[in-house]
Design a protein around this motif. Structure first.
Motif, PDB file in Angstrom:
ATOM      1  N   ARG A   1     -25.207  38.268  85.496  1.00  0.00           N
ATOM      2  CA  ARG A   1     -25.877  36.965  85.621  1.00  0.00           C
ATOM      3  C   ARG A   1     -25.097  36.035  86.548  1.00  0.00           C
ATOM      4  NH1 ARG A   1     -30.960  35.502  83.413  1.00  0.00           N
ATOM      5  NH2 ARG A   1     -30.338  33.904  84.892  1.00  0.00           N
ATOM      6  N   GLU A   2     -23.765  36.168  86.560  1.00  0.00           N
ATOM      7  CA  GLU A   2     -22.941  35.325  87.434  1.00  0.00           C
ATOM      8  C   GLU A   2     -23.107  35.737  88.901  1.00  0.00           C
ATOM      9  OE1 GLU A   2     -20.542  32.911  86.546  1.00  0.00           O
ATOM     10  OE2 GLU A   2     -20.584  33.129  84.357  1.00  0.00           O
TER      11      GLU A   2
ATOM     12  N   PRO B   1     -16.615  39.675  86.968  1.00  0.00           N
ATOM     13  CA  PRO B   1     -17.480  39.116  88.015  1.00  0.00           C
ATOM     14  C   PRO B   1     -16.955  39.426  89.421  1.00  0.00           C
ATOM     15  CG  PRO B   1     -17.157  37.530  86.255  1.00  0.00           C
ATOM     16  CD  PRO B   1     -16.246  38.697  85.952  1.00  0.00           C
ATOM     17  N   HIS B   2     -15.624  39.366  89.579  1.00  0.00           N
ATOM     18  CA  HIS B   2     -15.037  39.619  90.895  1.00  0.00           C
ATOM     19  C   HIS B   2     -15.332  41.053  91.362  1.00  0.00           C
ATOM     20  CE1 HIS B   2     -12.221  39.647  94.190  1.00  0.00           C
ATOM     21  NE2 HIS B   2     -11.571  40.672  93.653  1.00  0.00           N
TER      22      HIS B   2
ATOM     23  N   PHE C   1     -22.050  32.082  81.520  1.00  0.00           N
ATOM     24  CA  PHE C   1     -22.424  33.457  81.174  1.00  0.00           C
ATOM     25  C   PHE C   1     -21.171  34.284  80.879  1.00  0.00           C
ATOM     26  CE2 PHE C   1     -26.232  32.142  83.575  1.00  0.00           C
ATOM     27  CZ  PHE C   1     -27.209  32.519  82.667  1.00  0.00           C
ATOM     28  N   SER C   2     -20.404  34.581  81.921  1.00  0.00           N
ATOM     29  CA  SER C   2     -19.249  35.468  81.760  1.00  0.00           C
ATOM     30  C   SER C   2     -18.096  34.756  81.054  1.00  0.00           C
ATOM     31  CB  SER C   2     -18.782  35.943  83.135  1.00  0.00           C
ATOM     32  OG  SER C   2     -17.513  36.539  83.018  1.00  0.00           O
TER      33      SER C   2
ATOM     34  N   TYR D   1     -21.677  39.353  83.285  1.00  0.00           N
ATOM     35  CA  TYR D   1     -21.067  39.384  84.626  1.00  0.00           C
ATOM     36  C   TYR D   1     -22.170  39.421  85.683  1.00  0.00           C
ATOM     37  CZ  TYR D   1     -17.170  41.226  81.782  1.00  0.00           C
ATOM     38  OH  TYR D   1     -16.214  41.430  80.834  1.00  0.00           O
TER      39      TYR D   1
ATOM     40  N   LEU E   1       5.144  38.232  97.653  1.00  0.00           N
ATOM     41  CA  LEU E   1       6.340  38.097  96.837  1.00  0.00           C
ATOM     42  C   LEU E   1       6.306  39.216  95.806  1.00  0.00           C
ATOM     43  CD1 LEU E   1       8.784  36.327  96.086  1.00  0.00           C
ATOM     44  CD2 LEU E   1       7.243  34.928  94.702  1.00  0.00           C
ATOM     45  N   VAL E   2       7.375  40.001  95.750  1.00  0.00           N
ATOM     46  CA  VAL E   2       7.404  41.121  94.793  1.00  0.00           C
ATOM     47  C   VAL E   2       7.678  40.585  93.388  1.00  0.00           C
ATOM     48  CG1 VAL E   2       8.529  43.295  94.181  1.00  0.00           C
ATOM     49  CG2 VAL E   2       8.181  42.697  96.592  1.00  0.00           C
ATOM     50  N   LEU E   3       6.747  40.811  92.486  1.00  0.00           N
ATOM     51  CA  LEU E   3       6.884  40.294  91.124  1.00  0.00           C
ATOM     52  C   LEU E   3       7.173  41.452  90.170  1.00  0.00           C
ATOM     53  CD1 LEU E   3       3.783  37.903  91.060  1.00  0.00           C
ATOM     54  CD2 LEU E   3       6.149  37.322  91.607  1.00  0.00           C
ATOM     55  N   PRO E   4       8.296  41.384  89.450  1.00  0.00           N
ATOM     56  CA  PRO E   4       8.575  42.464  88.492  1.00  0.00           C
ATOM     57  C   PRO E   4       7.506  42.504  87.398  1.00  0.00           C
ATOM     58  CG  PRO E   4      10.180  40.672  88.266  1.00  0.00           C
ATOM     59  CD  PRO E   4       9.352  40.356  89.476  1.00  0.00           C
ATOM     60  N   VAL E   5       7.127  43.706  86.975  1.00  0.00           N
ATOM     61  CA  VAL E   5       6.098  43.830  85.937  1.00  0.00           C
ATOM     62  C   VAL E   5       6.678  43.432  84.586  1.00  0.00           C
ATOM     63  CG1 VAL E   5       4.829  45.652  87.118  1.00  0.00           C
ATOM     64  CG2 VAL E   5       6.644  46.267  85.509  1.00  0.00           C
TER      65      VAL E   5
ATOM     66  N   ARG F   1       1.597  35.322  89.042  1.00  0.00           N
ATOM     67  CA  ARG F   1       0.672  36.455  89.189  1.00  0.00           C
ATOM     68  C   ARG F   1      -0.753  36.032  89.511  1.00  0.00           C
ATOM     69  NH1 ARG F   1       3.924  40.516  87.222  1.00  0.00           N
ATOM     70  NH2 ARG F   1       5.209  39.936  85.441  1.00  0.00           N
TER      71      ARG F   1
ATOM     72  N   ARG G   1     -18.941  41.511  92.279  1.00  0.00           N
ATOM     73  CA  ARG G   1     -19.294  40.869  93.548  1.00  0.00           C
ATOM     74  C   ARG G   1     -18.819  41.710  94.735  1.00  0.00           C
ATOM     75  NH1 ARG G   1     -21.148  35.834  93.932  1.00  0.00           N
ATOM     76  NH2 ARG G   1     -20.145  35.139  92.017  1.00  0.00           N
TER      77      ARG G   1
ATOM     78  N   GLU H   1     -13.867  33.929  87.570  1.00  0.00           N
ATOM     79  CA  GLU H   1     -13.886  34.786  88.759  1.00  0.00           C
ATOM     80  C   GLU H   1     -12.743  34.451  89.705  1.00  0.00           C
ATOM     81  OE1 GLU H   1     -17.761  35.212  90.409  1.00  0.00           O
ATOM     82  OE2 GLU H   1     -17.051  36.307  92.162  1.00  0.00           O
TER      83      GLU H   1
ATOM     84  N   ARG I   1      -2.253  28.308  97.671  1.00  0.00           N
ATOM     85  CA  ARG I   1      -3.658  28.066  97.302  1.00  0.00           C
ATOM     86  C   ARG I   1      -3.874  26.739  96.612  1.00  0.00           C
ATOM     87  NH1 ARG I   1      -7.470  31.724  98.348  1.00  0.00           N
ATOM     88  NH2 ARG I   1      -8.994  30.695  97.029  1.00  0.00           N
TER      89      ARG I   1
ATOM     90  N   GLU J   1      -9.714  34.962 101.805  1.00  0.00           N
ATOM     91  CA  GLU J   1      -8.715  33.922 102.086  1.00  0.00           C
ATOM     92  C   GLU J   1      -7.359  34.355 101.580  1.00  0.00           C
ATOM     93  OE1 GLU J   1      -9.876  30.113 100.566  1.00  0.00           O
ATOM     94  OE2 GLU J   1     -11.943  30.388 101.208  1.00  0.00           O
ATOM     95  N   GLU J   2      -7.015  35.590 101.853  1.00  0.00           N
ATOM     96  CA  GLU J   2      -5.722  36.081 101.354  1.00  0.00           C
ATOM     97  C   GLU J   2      -4.575  35.344 102.047  1.00  0.00           C
ATOM     98  OE1 GLU J   2      -5.242  38.105  98.753  1.00  0.00           O
ATOM     99  OE2 GLU J   2      -7.429  38.069  98.535  1.00  0.00           O
ATOM    100  N   ASP J   3      -3.512  35.145 101.282  1.00  0.00           N
ATOM    101  CA  ASP J   3      -2.301  34.522 101.786  1.00  0.00           C
ATOM    102  C   ASP J   3      -1.732  35.408 102.895  1.00  0.00           C
ATOM    103  OD1 ASP J   3       0.170  33.263 102.103  1.00  0.00           O
ATOM    104  OD2 ASP J   3       0.240  32.710  99.981  1.00  0.00           O
TER     105      ASP J   3
ATOM    106  N   LEU K   1       7.197  33.269  86.060  1.00  0.00           N
ATOM    107  CA  LEU K   1       6.793  34.537  86.673  1.00  0.00           C
ATOM    108  C   LEU K   1       5.327  34.833  86.369  1.00  0.00           C
ATOM    109  CD1 LEU K   1       7.407  37.254  88.078  1.00  0.00           C
ATOM    110  CD2 LEU K   1       8.314  38.084  85.905  1.00  0.00           C
TER     111      LEU K   1
ATOM    112  N   ARG L   1       1.128  35.348 104.292  1.00  0.00           N
ATOM    113  CA  ARG L   1       2.575  35.590 104.231  1.00  0.00           C
ATOM    114  C   ARG L   1       2.876  36.920 103.533  1.00  0.00           C
ATOM    115  NH1 ARG L   1       3.980  30.174 101.137  1.00  0.00           N
ATOM    116  NH2 ARG L   1       2.207  30.964  99.971  1.00  0.00           N
TER     117      ARG L   1
END
Lengths: 195, 586
Positions: free
Chosen positions: B249-250, B316-317, A62-63, B247, B342-346, A84, B320, A67, A127, B335-337, A80, B339
């Protein structure tokens, strides 16, 4: 055939060829009998910004967006950019990452730090069941054109998926502009052998 | 019949061709651009890039008056430009079908604003269809044209970025035969001034016709297969359309669904019937509560924006998470990490290596000039380290804003910058205004010979049409001189000394003036020039070259380096290096 769904995220920097690689991956899914969808954004983000494509194979999709927490394969075109997306991976999923750095502006200006490879590896491993580093840009340069690094990565990824080598090569032949077919096939096979 | 993978935009183009559309007009705008690009490639069709969306819509109206099916395409903000035409076309109606493709951009992927153009359907009293995937996009173009002809009205077809740029399987007929009957050749334009001349007396007579049409469309909405009930669990009834339907439907796989394909006007009886079948009605829609508010007015108890956000793009996220917070689904496991993150530059988008715009913005920054800007790649001149743009609102705004700042009494030196395509789009009237009202604005046209941001489309300055024909190359300098501008200069933005000198001269003069900075877009030319090299012994790592904001230049521990894979050899860094450490190999 097992039609268990498979979600992919291809993440890179605008101009690296994520769109072509995701087109090939999508066509392969269709040729294997899956329902397929993909999503990406064109426009301003392509000017050297972060870009990502979502590709989804399934019985019925569907989507067009995958997700968070449910993606099976993360393909990083740049280190890098790969970093993300681990939160999108399914626990135990797979990351295939090009060992290649394109420092973003803040790093070029000395205002930010580009993370070390081991830091990114550890982040992804939080993960992923497997983090597979491929020197795809280096391999593509050896073939004469750094622009095919994405297809090298696809070659590596293909060893983890169904589909005969000939099927993948056939899709590449249909998807890539005629004058670049030979080069892209070489790139794919180089990646496939890296597995 | 085979399945072919197409983006929403490609599918719309194919659907238009199949439905016998003969005339297409558009101005490029993300995420709508590929509609007309693809339509232009089919045999036997006429397709053009118009200078702006209003002109495109007028062209479509004219073709429809003349008995040819027509399609126009634009992004959401383009419909603001074309709105004047949208409203008269609602009154006059069409003759052959007219479909207006409107691409909204929830999440502002590539736009200055987020707006829900479903409101235009209600505002102009025009029906709107909204497909949910590529195959529906193909089909709905034909349906929209049938509605257009049956009810004598333009029809809006709404997409969003996530539909326009997503790919899915489309039923593809390799024969490529249009399914619509061929129109008589040549078409006859039937003169009908009472219907097509909107003098107040005529328009007053058309006004009730518009309302009667809407009533009839309301009846059509009850019957059409565009709207369908998908039976499921009676505990939860979801009403949705477009990308948001996918979205939903999921996230709610078992729920009952009312899937709307015609999003204006709404099918009142069908909605009431659906609401009676389910215990709870929830509307899932991006942006405005457009469906929700109308459904609530029907007397239905409905939830929507109390659960889901009023702005931003859905996923979908996100659905939900919101649905879990509202108790509609079980929350996903966290289930977040654990630790520290880690800082990620944009990595924001930036001007490409070798971009001709960079030299202009570098000079403007050095001269500390107030810069009123416009919409295009060059808006990235606002980003650090260049930071040489101070206003940017919409297409064609910069020159007028500069004039207003001047008339408010500000003495600071100012320039207005805009691209060549933007100049043709909406830059000419404000340029005339500066002259007419005795302003002193210096306008710089960043002429990269193409509409670059949207992916390199031709424009009136390039000498080529959408379908590849050669045509008159509109001369911006001659145009300005014809208006009455005395001071007009052309510079090469790769030549920093020349640019600096000319900009200084223009700023010092009290007259309105124009500078054309001409350098073809490096991406459209696809030429690769060798990179200069840094002599590490001479480089003192002062960082001057880094002020150009050019991605191949990186500060290492001891000196600057150039990534030869990214560099395009424009030589700006060679010119700005104070120690002569950067040079091209002889």
């Amino acid at each position: 055939m097992d039609k268990k769904k498979k979600d992919f995220i291809l993440a890179g920097v605008g101009g690296q060829g994520t769109i072509l690689a995701s087109d090939i991956l999508m066509e392969v899914g269709l040729a294997l009998g899956y329902d397929v969808k993909k999503s990406e954004v064109h426009g301003m983000s392509q000017r050297g910004g972060a870009v990502e494509s979502h590709v989804r194979w399934g019985e019925r999709v569907f989507s067009p967006l995958a997700e968070k927490g449910r993606v099976d394969y993360l393909v990083g075109f740049e280190m890098l950019e790969a970093a993300r997306w681990p939160s999108y991976l399914l626990k135990g999923g797979t990351a295939v990452v090009n060992r290649y750095r394109i420092p973003p502006p803040a790093v070029n200006l000395g205002q930010a730090r580009y993370p070390e490879e081991r830091e990114i590896d550890s982040l992804l491993a939080g993960r992923a069941g497997r983090v597979w580093w491929v020197p795809a840009t280096e391999m593509a340069q050896e073939l004469g054109n750094a622009a095919v690094a994405g297809v090298v990565l696809l070659g590596a990824l293909s060893t983890l998926l169904e589909g005969e080598e000939a099927l993948w090569l056939d899709v590449i032949e249909r998807t890539v502009p005629a004058k670049f077919v030979a080069l892209n096939k070489q790139a794919f096979l180089a990646g496939r052998r890296a597995g | 019949m085979v399945k072919k993978l197409m983006s929403g935009n490609e599918a719309i183009a194919y659907g238009a061709y199949q439905a016998g559309v003969k005339v297409g007009a558009a101005y490029p705008g993300t995420p709508s651009t590929e509609v007309m690009e693809n339509f232009a490639t089919y045999p036997g069709v006429y397709a053009e890039w118009s200078p702006n969306e209003k002109v495109a819509l007028d062209v479509g109206v004219g073709a429809a008056y003349a008995g040819r099916r027509a399609m126009v395409a634009m992004k959401h903000v383009g419909l603001n430009v074309a709105a004047d035409s949208l409203f008269y076309a609602s009154y006059t109606g069409v003759n052959a079908g007219l479909v207006i493709i409107n691409a909204d951009d929830p999440g502002l992927h590539s736009s200055q604003g987020e707006q829900d153009n479903r409101n235009y359907a209600r505002f102009a009293r025009i029906p709107m269809v909204e497909p949910a995937d590529s195959e529906e996009a193909r089909q709905y173009v034909g349906v929209a044209l049938e509605i257009s002809e049956t009810f004598d009205t333009p029809v809006l077809l709404r997409t969003v970025t996530r539909l326009a740029h997503s790919k899915g399987a489309v039923e593809f007929d390799g024969e490529l035969q249009p399914v619509a009957p061929p129109a008589p050749d040549p078409p006859a334009y039937r003169r009908d001034p009472a219907k097509q001349v909107m003098l107040p007396a005529n328009a007053r007579r058309r006004r009730p016709v518009v309302e009667e049409r809407l009533q009839k469309l309301g009846e059509y909405a009850e019957q059409t297969t565009l709207n369908r009930i998908e039976p499921g669990d009676p505990e939860l009834g979801i009403i949705a359309a477009g990308a948001a339907y996918q979205y939903a439907r999921e996230v709610f796989p078992g729920a009952s669904f009312l899937k709307l394909g015609l999003v204006y006007p709404l099918p009142r009886r069908l909605i009431l019937d659906f609401a009676r079948r389910v215990k709870q009605v929830v509307v899932v829609e991006e942006l405005d509560p457009f469906l929700e508010e109308q459904i609530r007015l029907m007397g239905v108890t409905v939830r929507g924006k109390d659960i889901f956000p009023l702005y931003g793009e859905f996923s979908p996220h996100l659905l939900r998470q919101c649905a879990a917070a509202a108790g509609l689904v079980t929350p996903p496991p966290e289930e977040e990490d654990p630790r520290p993150p880690l800082v990620l530059p944009v990595r924001p988008p930036m001007l490409c290596p070798g971009c001709g715009h960079r030299g202009i913005f570098y000079v403007l920054k050095q001269l500390n000039v107030l810069v009123t800007g416009d919409i295009g790649c060059y808006t990235l001149g606002a980003a650090p380290p260049l930071g040489a743009m101070h206003t940017c609102g919409c297409m064609g705004a910069g020159i007028g804003v500069s004039h207003g700042i001047e008339k408010a009494g500000v003495q600071e030196p100012r320039v207005a910058v805009l691209g060549d395509s933007t100049f043709f789009h909406s830059g000419m009237p404000p340029l005339v205004n500066v002259l007419y009202n005795r302003g002193a604005t210096t306008t710089i046209v960043l002429d990269n010979r193409v509409t670059a941001m949207t992916g390199h489309q031709d424009d009136p300055g390039t000498g080529r049409t959408l379908q590849g024909g050669e045509t008159t190359e509109v001369d911006i300098a001659a145009l300005a001189r014809g208006m009455g501008y005395q001071r007009v200069d052309v510079v090469d933005p790769y030549e920093l000394d020349q640019v600096t000198q000319v900009v200084r001269e223009h700023l010092q003069s009290a007259e309105p003036s124009l500078i054309i900075a001409r350098r073809p877009c490096v991406l459209s030319r696809r030429e690769k020039h060798p990179a200069p090299v840094v002599d590490a012994d001479i480089c003192v790592n002062c960082g001057t070259c880094l002020e150009l904001g050019c991605s191949p230049l990186t500060q290492e521990e001891e000196h600057v380096s150039i990534n030869v894979l990214l560099c395009n050899g424009c030589g700006l860094c060679v010119q700005v290096c104070p120690t002569g450490a950067i040079a091209f190999n002889a």
